[in-house]
Motif scaffolding. Sequence first.
Motif, mmCIF file in Angstrom:
data_model
loop_
_atom_site.group_PDB
_atom_site.id
_atom_site.type_symbol
_atom_site.label_atom_id
_atom_site.label_comp_id
_atom_site.label_asym_id
_atom_site.label_seq_id
_atom_site.Cartn_x
_atom_site.Cartn_y
_atom_site.Cartn_z
ATOM 1 N N VAL A 191 0.695 -1.242 0.039
ATOM 2 C CA VAL A 191 0.028 -0.115 0.069
ATOM 3 C C VAL A 191 1.044 1.182 -0.046
ATOM 4 C CG1 VAL A 191 -1.621 1.316 1.264
ATOM 5 C CG2 VAL A 191 -1.928 -1.177 1.088
ATOM 6 N N GLU A 192 0.768 2.292 -0.745
ATOM 7 C CA GLU A 192 1.288 3.437 -0.815
ATOM 8 C C GLU A 192 0.718 4.314 0.111
ATOM 9 O OE1 GLU A 192 1.132 5.300 -4.710
ATOM 10 O OE2 GLU A 192 1.761 7.091 -4.059
ATOM 11 N N VAL A 193 1.415 5.035 0.896
ATOM 12 C CA VAL A 193 1.104 6.006 2.011
ATOM 13 C C VAL A 193 1.662 7.168 1.897
ATOM 14 C CG1 VAL A 193 0.835 6.531 4.365
ATOM 15 C CG2 VAL A 193 0.671 4.011 3.597
ATOM 16 N N VAL A 194 0.961 8.281 1.870
ATOM 17 C CA VAL A 194 1.460 9.843 1.974
ATOM 18 C C VAL A 194 1.044 10.378 3.234
ATOM 19 C CG1 VAL A 194 1.589 12.063 0.683
ATOM 20 C CG2 VAL A 194 1.723 9.868 -0.566
ATOM 21 N N THR A 195 1.751 10.972 4.051
ATOM 22 C CA THR A 195 1.518 11.657 5.306
ATOM 23 C C THR A 195 1.559 13.099 5.167
ATOM 24 O OG1 THR A 195 2.379 9.614 6.409
ATOM 25 C CG2 THR A 195 1.932 11.687 7.691
ATOM 26 N N GLN A 196 0.503 13.668 5.721
ATOM 27 C CA GLN A 196 0.483 15.127 5.951
ATOM 28 C C GLN A 196 0.233 15.383 7.384
ATOM 29 O OE1 GLN A 196 -2.179 17.068 3.063
ATOM 30 N NE2 GLN A 196 -1.158 16.462 1.427
ATOM 31 N N ILE A 197 0.750 16.377 7.857
ATOM 32 C CA ILE A 197 0.787 16.660 9.394
ATOM 33 C C ILE A 197 0.808 18.294 9.374
ATOM 34 C CG2 ILE A 197 2.019 16.744 11.671
ATOM 35 C CD1 ILE A 197 3.542 14.241 10.690
ATOM 36 N N PRO A 198 -0.213 18.859 9.890
ATOM 37 C CA PRO A 198 -0.470 20.140 9.994
ATOM 38 C C PRO A 198 0.505 20.717 10.891
ATOM 39 C CG PRO A 198 -2.334 19.008 11.000
ATOM 40 C CD PRO A 198 -1.382 17.922 10.217
ATOM 41 N N GLN A 199 0.937 21.899 10.869
ATOM 42 C CA GLN A 199 2.058 22.506 11.707
ATOM 43 C C GLN A 199 1.254 23.067 13.269
ATOM 44 O OE1 GLN A 199 5.335 22.896 10.952
ATOM 45 N NE2 GLN A 199 4.452 21.248 9.539
ATOM 46 N N THR A 200 -0.092 23.113 13.102
ATOM 47 C CA THR A 200 -0.947 23.638 14.286
ATOM 48 C C THR A 200 -1.868 22.744 14.796
ATOM 49 O OG1 THR A 200 -1.797 25.312 13.468
ATOM 50 C CG2 THR A 200 0.031 25.932 13.986
ATOM 51 N N TRP A 201 -2.474 22.861 15.849
ATOM 52 C CA TRP A 201 -3.793 22.144 15.925
ATOM 53 C C TRP A 201 -4.984 22.700 15.867
ATOM 54 C CZ3 TRP A 201 -5.550 17.355 17.828
ATOM 55 C CH2 TRP A 201 -6.663 17.477 18.462
ATOM 56 N N GLY A 202 -6.107 22.272 15.336
ATOM 57 C CA GLY A 202 -7.477 22.674 15.266
ATOM 58 C C GLY A 202 -8.105 22.599 14.001
ATOM 59 N N VAL A 203 -9.468 22.880 14.096
ATOM 60 C CA VAL A 203 -10.055 22.986 12.914
ATOM 61 C C VAL A 203 -9.575 23.440 11.853
ATOM 62 C CG1 VAL A 203 -12.606 23.454 12.135
ATOM 63 C CG2 VAL A 203 -12.308 22.430 14.521
ATOM 64 N N GLU A 204 -9.202 24.766 12.067
ATOM 65 C CA GLU A 204 -9.022 25.654 10.871
ATOM 66 C C GLU A 204 -7.591 25.227 10.191
ATOM 67 O OE1 GLU A 204 -8.916 26.599 14.026
ATOM 68 O OE2 GLU A 204 -10.931 27.758 14.230
ATOM 69 N N ALA A 205 -6.900 24.332 10.837
ATOM 70 C CA ALA A 205 -5.570 23.765 10.290
ATOM 71 C C ALA A 205 -6.080 22.455 9.818
ATOM 72 C CB ALA A 205 -4.333 23.355 11.303
ATOM 73 N N GLN A 206 -6.907 21.668 10.249
ATOM 74 C CA GLN A 206 -7.155 20.178 9.517
ATOM 75 C C GLN A 206 -8.039 20.436 8.352
ATOM 76 O OE1 GLN A 206 -9.338 17.623 12.485
ATOM 77 N NE2 GLN A 206 -7.883 16.155 12.049
ATOM 78 N N THR A 207 -9.061 21.373 8.526
ATOM 79 C CA THR A 207 -10.186 21.330 7.477
ATOM 80 C C THR A 207 -9.386 21.582 6.043
ATOM 81 O OG1 THR A 207 -11.814 22.123 9.077
ATOM 82 C CG2 THR A 207 -12.331 22.421 6.648
ATOM 83 N N PRO A 208 -8.787 22.544 5.933
ATOM 84 C CA PRO A 208 -8.298 22.692 4.545
ATOM 85 C C PRO A 208 -7.349 21.433 3.926
ATOM 86 C CG PRO A 208 -7.518 24.639 5.677
ATOM 87 C CD PRO A 208 -8.125 23.669 6.674
ATOM 88 N N ILE A 209 -6.641 20.822 4.620
ATOM 89 C CA ILE A 209 -5.980 19.672 4.488
ATOM 90 C C ILE A 209 -6.979 18.546 3.791
ATOM 91 C CG2 ILE A 209 -4.537 17.728 5.393
ATOM 92 C CD1 ILE A 209 -3.209 19.791 6.778
ATOM 93 N N LEU A 210 -8.117 18.308 4.607
ATOM 94 C CA LEU A 210 -8.899 17.545 4.549
ATOM 95 C C LEU A 210 -9.763 17.912 3.015
ATOM 96 C CD1 LEU A 210 -10.733 15.079 5.113
ATOM 97 C CD2 LEU A 210 -12.432 16.379 6.218
ATOM 98 N N ASP A 211 -10.134 19.115 2.968
ATOM 99 C CA ASP A 211 -10.703 19.572 1.586
ATOM 100 C C ASP A 211 -9.973 19.552 0.571
ATOM 101 O OD1 ASP A 211 -12.988 20.366 3.227
ATOM 102 O OD2 ASP A 211 -12.325 22.478 3.122
ATOM 103 N N ALA A 212 -8.656 19.598 0.475
ATOM 104 C CA ALA A 212 -7.853 19.220 -0.717
ATOM 105 C C ALA A 212 -7.397 17.840 -0.808
ATOM 106 C CB ALA A 212 -6.306 19.863 -0.103
ATOM 107 N N MET A 213 -7.739 17.109 0.048
ATOM 108 C CA MET A 213 -7.797 15.605 -0.226
ATOM 109 C C MET A 213 -9.069 15.118 -1.063
ATOM 110 S SD MET A 213 -5.766 13.615 3.022
ATOM 111 C CE MET A 213 -7.200 14.016 3.960
ATOM 112 N N VAL A 214 -10.081 15.551 -0.439
ATOM 113 C CA VAL A 214 -11.382 15.415 -1.197
ATOM 114 C C VAL A 214 -11.431 15.826 -2.437
ATOM 115 C CG1 VAL A 214 -13.825 15.705 -1.058
ATOM 116 C CG2 VAL A 214 -12.476 15.327 1.192
ATOM 117 N N ALA A 215 -10.925 17.163 -2.629
ATOM 118 C CA ALA A 215 -10.811 17.734 -4.190
ATOM 119 C C ALA A 215 -9.981 16.625 -5.116
ATOM 120 C CB ALA A 215 -10.546 18.881 -4.123
ATOM 121 N N ARG A 216 -9.104 16.005 -4.500
ATOM 122 C CA ARG A 216 -8.263 15.245 -5.626
ATOM 123 C C ARG A 216 -9.065 14.190 -6.428
ATOM 124 N NH1 ARG A 216 -2.874 13.580 -3.941
ATOM 125 N NH2 ARG A 216 -3.588 11.671 -4.828
ATOM 126 N N GLY A 217 -10.156 13.636 -5.805
ATOM 127 C CA GLY A 217 -11.038 13.055 -6.655
ATOM 128 C C GLY A 217 -10.711 11.489 -6.734
#
Length: 297
Positions: free
Chosen positions: A14-40
Amino acid sequence: MQTGVEAAAKDLGVEVVTQIPQTWGVEAQTPILDAMVARGDLDYIVTAPTDKDQMIGPLKAAVDAGIKVITVDTFLGDGDYVNGPVTFPISYIGSDNVEGGRISARGLAKAIGGKGIVYINSTNPNVSSVEGREQGFKEVMEKEFPDIKVLGPDYNLDDQNKATQQTAAVLEREPDLAGVFGTNVFSAQGAGTAVVNAGLGGHVQVVAYDATQLAIELMNNGVVSLVLAQKPFDMVTWLCSSPRPMLPASRACRVVSRPGSPSSTRITSKTRRLPASSIRFRPNSGRLACRERRSRD
């Protein structure tokens, strides 16, 4: 956690790519999630939600886009993905944090002789893991140790320096403080630092949730009385190595972690809960994203 999923992924191709936000919180986590969903092209997302309510919408959007969601370390809603208000995740994998809080309370009570004033330093409100630890801690102190007064929690927002400042302020205004419960790595290390800086190592006892190197050193030096260790490696390898793996072989996956996440060791089932020391499996949880790897014809 990252090491665990990469080890399991290697075994299964299995191929794994890890992304770790620099700070904690909804504001940091949501854009990363949205970008992943947008990949399709992702099939799974495994994540530790930074807020049990505010992350429902972003993760539901991922499910609506055809991506399966697994939560680890922290859960959405009340964590009951069968009968609770949130049922769309496949599973939740994490520690029994309430029981961990109970263990912490009994350990600290024993260290201070069953009486005195203790203080809780925590990280963020509305995060299931630390909420559970606070709940279990307070529950035991109230029921089993009536001669112990509990102060707090104060929230350091995953900032160790702030935890140090908060604990130092409590030490200043409460000269008879006997102990501190740090609900995660930042809380415990910050509290331990404040105790050492005040010259009270060995006098004010600290219980640390998460077995970091510093926590172990503080325990060896007599500042920390008890360290609770979790199993982040096991939490993610379970996804691929359990009797009914949630992640099939020959897939490509993306893991998005939260900063400083030590993970947990409970896998809760949709139908049963096991003791804190065991691994629990609950269908539906996490932030790991995967896309199917298709062979070329």
